[in-house]
Write an enzyme that holds these catalytic residues in place. Structure first.
Site: not given
Length: 229
Positions: A49, A121
């Site tokens: 992320d 992610e």
């Protein structure tokens, strides 16, 4: 460690050859399948992320050198949100390679937006740890592709605008009904109907519920504008 055939195919779609294949295995392993000798992808998700955020921040600054922070923030949010990550995951059929526990698999885990977004992610983090920031950046920019240049449209939240329109006229928030869902798991098509209390409505279709809801809200707003003019 040698990757299984499906993960080798995924690696090719990512455009990255792993020197440490175990990183990709971990990136696609959901907590429902983790065990003593198998780590899940949650820690990689956390790192990915942040890597995605840096890549997108750099890309947006380069894309529009005159944009103010107030303009960049909604574009950034549109590019890094879980829904967008899930959309990218569907495009590369990431769900086909997810390692899930039986209960998660039986409940359609390969199609779940949250699982796909988290895994995307985690994959970004796996590439980052395996090949460094430049490798991760190259992959992300290729996979996100035209989204960066066209993010202005995605950053406009039509659902919020439609809700504000309704509230200003004393109406409850609009409703969003799923009319149909077609297509394979890795490339679904949703048809959503946005409807106001006064009966006005509009339908739209897209590859995810969120996108279809946004498109339906946008279509209904356009219809309301035509009626008012």
């Amino acid at each position: 460690m040698k990757l299984s055939a499906d993960l080798q195919a995924l690696s090719k779609r990512l455009g990255h050859r792993f020197e440490r294949p175990e990183l990709l295995v971990r990136a696609v392993t959901h907590s429902s399948r983790a065990g003593v000798n198998r780590d899940d992808n949650q820690r990689l998700e956390f790192l990915g992320d942040r890597v995605l955020g840096l890549v997108m921040a750099e890309a947006l600054l380069a894309e529009d050198k005159s944009a103010r922070e107030g303009q960049l923030a909604p574009r950034f949010n549109a590019l890094v949100r879980k829904e967008t990550c899930a959309d990218v995951a569907r495009e590369i059929a990431l769900g086909d390679s997810l390692k899930l526990g039986r209960s998660e698999m039986m409940s359609g885990g390969r199609r779940k937006q949250a699982l796909l977004g988290d895994a995307m992610e985690a994959v970004i983090a796996a590439v980052y740890l395996d090949g460094g920031f430049d490798s991760a950046k190259t992959m992300v920019l290729r996979l996100w592709g035209k989204r960066i240049g066209s993010v202005e449209d995605d950053a406009r939240d039509a659902k919020t605008s439609l809700q504000e329109w309704a509230q200003a006229r004393g109406m409850p928030p609009p409703t969003y009904d799923e009319i149909s869902r077609d297509g394979p798991d890795h490339a679904p098509r949703f048809v959503i109907c946005a409807k106001l209390e006064n009966g006005q409505s509009a339908e739209a279709q897209a590859g995810s519920k969120r996108q279809a809801e946004q498109a339906a809200a946008k279509a209904l707003l356009a219809a309301l504008e035509r009626t008012a003019s």
